[in-house]
Scaffold this active site. Structure first.
Site, PDB file in Angstrom:
ATOM      1  N   CYS A 146       0.715  -1.213  -0.176  1.00 59.18           N
ATOM      2  CA  CYS A 146      -0.138   0.024  -0.185  1.00 59.18           C
ATOM      3  C   CYS A 146       0.947   1.180  -0.064  1.00 59.18           C
ATOM      4  O   CYS A 146       0.355   2.287  -0.629  1.00 59.18           O
ATOM      5  CB  CYS A 146      -0.964   0.069   1.215  1.00 59.18           C
ATOM      6  SG  CYS A 146      -0.242  -0.396   2.756  1.00 59.18           S
ATOM      7  N   SER A 176      -5.489   1.270   9.601  1.00 59.97           N
ATOM      8  CA  SER A 176      -6.182   0.145   8.872  1.00 59.97           C
ATOM      9  C   SER A 176      -5.144  -0.566   7.965  1.00 59.97           C
ATOM     10  O   SER A 176      -5.453  -1.727   7.651  1.00 59.97           O
ATOM     11  CB  SER A 176      -7.342   0.864   7.773  1.00 59.97           C
ATOM     12  OG  SER A 176      -6.588   1.855   7.038  1.00 59.97           O
ATOM     13  N   HIS A 230      -1.947   6.807   4.123  1.00 61.40           N
ATOM     14  CA  HIS A 230      -0.633   6.781   4.209  1.00 61.40           C
ATOM     15  C   HIS A 230       0.110   8.165   3.758  1.00 61.40           C
ATOM     16  O   HIS A 230      -0.232   8.422   2.435  1.00 61.40           O
ATOM     17  CB  HIS A 230       0.213   5.595   3.737  1.00 61.40           C
ATOM     18  CG  HIS A 230      -0.218   4.153   4.126  1.00 61.40           C
ATOM     19  ND1 HIS A 230      -1.051   4.270   5.306  1.00 61.40           N
ATOM     20  CD2 HIS A 230       0.259   3.127   3.717  1.00 61.40           C
ATOM     21  CE1 HIS A 230      -1.051   2.814   5.655  1.00 61.40           C
ATOM     22  NE2 HIS A 230      -0.590   2.143   4.184  1.00 61.40           N
TER      23      HIS A 230
HETATM   24  P1  NAP Z   1      -6.720  -8.551   8.252  1.00 62.95           P
HETATM   25  O1  NAP Z   1      -7.624  -7.369   8.316  1.00 62.95           O
HETATM   26  O2  NAP Z   1      -5.887  -9.126   9.151  1.00 62.95           O
HETATM   27  O3  NAP Z   1      -7.571  -9.717   7.150  1.00 62.95           O
HETATM   28  C1  NAP Z   1      -7.168 -11.043   7.018  1.00 62.95           C
HETATM   29  C2  NAP Z   1      -8.074 -11.937   6.224  1.00 62.95           C
HETATM   30  O4  NAP Z   1      -7.620 -13.289   6.159  1.00 62.95           O
HETATM   31  C3  NAP Z   1      -9.250 -12.243   7.269  1.00 62.95           C
HETATM   32  O5  NAP Z   1     -10.474 -12.042   6.441  1.00 62.95           O
HETATM   33  C4  NAP Z   1      -9.105 -13.293   7.875  1.00 62.95           C
HETATM   34  O6  NAP Z   1     -10.451 -14.145   7.917  1.00 62.95           O
HETATM   35  C5  NAP Z   1      -8.417 -14.130   6.669  1.00 62.95           C
HETATM   36  N1  NAP Z   1      -7.598 -15.292   6.829  1.00 62.95           N
HETATM   37  C6  NAP Z   1      -6.672 -15.384   7.944  1.00 62.95           C
HETATM   38  N2  NAP Z   1      -6.214 -16.809   8.142  1.00 62.95           N
HETATM   39  C7  NAP Z   1      -7.049 -17.389   7.205  1.00 62.95           C
HETATM   40  C8  NAP Z   1      -6.898 -18.941   6.776  1.00 62.95           C
HETATM   41  N3  NAP Z   1      -6.199 -19.821   7.431  1.00 62.95           N
HETATM   42  N4  NAP Z   1      -7.684 -19.308   5.976  1.00 62.95           N
HETATM   43  C9  NAP Z   1      -8.610 -18.264   5.017  1.00 62.95           C
HETATM   44  N5  NAP Z   1      -8.589 -17.231   5.525  1.00 62.95           N
HETATM   45  C10 NAP Z   1      -7.760 -16.567   6.478  1.00 62.95           C
HETATM   46  O7  NAP Z   1      -5.813  -8.174   7.073  1.00 62.95           O
HETATM   47  P2  NAP Z   1      -5.796  -6.798   5.926  1.00 62.95           P
HETATM   48  O8  NAP Z   1      -5.241  -5.718   6.549  1.00 62.95           O
HETATM   49  O9  NAP Z   1      -7.070  -6.700   5.219  1.00 62.95           O
HETATM   50  O10 NAP Z   1      -4.749  -7.511   4.835  1.00 62.95           O
HETATM   51  C11 NAP Z   1      -4.766  -8.307   4.064  1.00 62.95           C
HETATM   52  C12 NAP Z   1      -3.812  -8.805   2.980  1.00 62.95           C
HETATM   53  O11 NAP Z   1      -3.752  -7.374   2.198  1.00 62.95           O
HETATM   54  C13 NAP Z   1      -2.417  -8.987   3.752  1.00 62.95           C
HETATM   55  O12 NAP Z   1      -1.685  -9.604   3.077  1.00 62.95           O
HETATM   56  C14 NAP Z   1      -1.920  -7.562   3.864  1.00 62.95           C
HETATM   57  O13 NAP Z   1      -0.612  -7.380   3.859  1.00 62.95           O
HETATM   58  C15 NAP Z   1      -2.293  -6.925   2.444  1.00 62.95           C
HETATM   59  N6  NAP Z   1      -2.475  -5.518   2.192  1.00 62.95           N
HETATM   60  C16 NAP Z   1      -3.075  -4.732   3.384  1.00 62.95           C
HETATM   61  C17 NAP Z   1      -3.301  -3.369   3.067  1.00 62.95           C
HETATM   62  C18 NAP Z   1      -4.302  -2.655   4.132  1.00 62.95           C
HETATM   63  O14 NAP Z   1      -4.068  -1.379   3.948  1.00 62.95           O
HETATM   64  N7  NAP Z   1      -4.633  -3.199   5.124  1.00 62.95           N
HETATM   65  C19 NAP Z   1      -2.888  -2.949   1.829  1.00 62.95           C
HETATM   66  C20 NAP Z   1      -2.217  -3.548   0.986  1.00 62.95           C
HETATM   67  C21 NAP Z   1      -2.050  -4.840   1.152  1.00 62.95           C
HETATM   68  P3  NAP Z   1     -10.923 -14.347   9.435  1.00 62.95           P
HETATM   69  O15 NAP Z   1     -11.529 -13.097   9.732  1.00 62.95           O
HETATM   70  O16 NAP Z   1     -11.973 -15.648   9.435  1.00 62.95           O
HETATM   71  O17 NAP Z   1      -9.678 -14.905  10.373  1.00 62.95           O
END
Ligand code: NAP
Length: 338
Positions: A146, A176, A230
């Site tokens: 991001c 976030s 950011h």
């Molecule tokens: P998050 O809020 O922690 O969400 C993670 C998701 O993954 C949840 O839906 C979770 O489901 C699921 N998950 C976890 N363990 C799992 C498993 N064993 N099997 C299937 N699903 C599983 O994370 P996030 O911030 O949304 O980020 C998601 C990805 O995008 C990450 O790789 C992060 O680095 C990337 N990213 C994030 C951002 C940002 O601004 N947040 C920006 C760019 C990229 P449950 O709720 O059921 O646990």
């Protein structure tokens, strides 16, 4: 009967997954067919599995959908992935092998030689890499980190017009970006955390794959108590000299394939330059053109490098879900997804 393309959202309960839902609810080309997450959420109604913290209300029909496990038998031609990177790698490969176009926000496949690391305004041609993949009708396309997105969008017009040799970037990254529930309030209130695991390495390497030019980048990443958006303080050394008005003009006039093709999620003006001394600011500017604009301000000479300036971009929209949806629109428009 709708003739929209059906999509599934992997990691639908998380910070990025929720933003996918919010942005896809009224999408003209795509419709949500399935929501997937971990075992702890599987089998529950979405409204019970997720703590919905988006600013728009959750529609009843989404809240009533049953969360499924991440198995490539769920409905959908496209799988938008907001999966935790601990598990994303193999799950995304299984979906691609089963014929889904996987558009991922996770780091796992970003640097694979045959996987596009895509910002549609910057390197749309990298989509061609999917032809080298071994997934048949399936594929994996990735979004950059991001904070990489804001940096690279600001650098692209500079690279094209003046050349860029060195970059120093210091980030102030929103909460976030740490997922949900993320950093505890007692850790972040009245505080700045000068470390985000793995982030600096991503910012120093991903821009090279996206821009395709050798730039020396030094990144320092900090977590701050901002909800979304950011902010980055950037200094650059250019290959040839440029005047202040030339640089601003290069940013203001920057347009690319998403604008020419008028993709539904493309902002009309991908970069907005502010002349006010105290802009851009996350609370005021992160939602410009539905969160897809990269805002820039404070361009001034740098006594060490050549120029310094401030960049702001919405991390879960331009830096994640919105960027991924724009990737998918580009794939559809170019005939990669039928
Ligand atoms: P998050 O809020 O922690 O969400 C993670 C998701 O993954 C949840 O839906 C979770 O489901 C699921 N998950 C976890 N363990 C799992 C498993 N064993 N099997 C299937 N699903 C599983 O994370 P996030 O911030 O949304 O980020 C998601 C990805 O995008 C990450 O790789 C992060 O680095 C990337 N990213 C994030 C951002 C940002 O601004 N947040 C920006 C760019 C990229 P449950 O709720 O059921 O646990």
């Amino acid at each position: 009967m709708s003739n929209k393309i059906s999509v599934s959202i992997l990691g639908a309960t998380g910070s990025v997954g929720q933003k996918f839902i919010e942005l896809l609810i009224d999408h003209p080309w795509f419709e949500i067919a399935s929501l997937c997450a971990s075992e702890k959420s599987t089998g529950k109604k979405y409204s019970e599995a997720a703590n919905w913290f988006q600013p728009t209300p959750l529609p009843d029909y989404i809240g009533d959908m049953i969360v499924q496990s991440c198995e490539p038998s769920v409905k959908g031609r496209i799988a938008f992935s907001g999966l935790d990177s601990e598990v994303a790698g193999p799950i995304e490969e299984r979906f691609a092998s089963a014929g889904y176009a996987v558009i991922s926000n996770s780091k796992n496949h970003r640097m694979d030689f045959d996987v596009p690391l895509l910002i549609p305004e910057v390197n749309a041609k990298q989509l061609e890499l999917v032809r080298q993949q071994k997934f048949g009708s399936g594929m994996i396309v990735t979004n950059p980190n991001c904070s990489t997105v804001g940096l690279v969008m600001a650098l692209k017009p500079l690279v094209d017009n003046f050349g860029v040799e060195e970059v120093s970037v210091v980030t102030m990254q929103a909460l976030s970006g740490a997922g949900y529930p993320g950093v505890s309030s007692l850790d972040i209130l009245d505080n700045v955390i000068p470390f985000i695991s793995g982030e600096e390495a991503k910012m120093e390497t991903e821009p090279l794959k996206i821009l395709g030019v050798p730039i020396k980048i030094s990144a320092q990443c900090n977590r701050v108590a901002v909800v979304d958006g950011h902010t980055e303080s950037i200094a650059v050394k250019l290959s040839k000299s440029a005047r202040v008005e030339e640089i601003i003009e290069a940013w203001k006039t920057f347009r690319a394939e998403p604008q020419t093709l008028q993709l539904p999620t493309a902002p009309a003006h991908p970069i907005c330059y502010f002349k006010e001394d105290n802009f851009p600011q996350p609370r005021k500017h992160r939602m410009l053109e539905h969160g897809m604009v990269v805002s820039i301000g404070r361009l001034r000479p740098c006594p060490i490098m050549d120029w310094k300036f401030t960049v702001l971009s919405h991390n879960t929209i331009r830096g994640a879900a919105g960027g991924a949806i724009l990737n998918a629109e580009l794939l559809v428009k170019n005939g990669f997804i039928t």
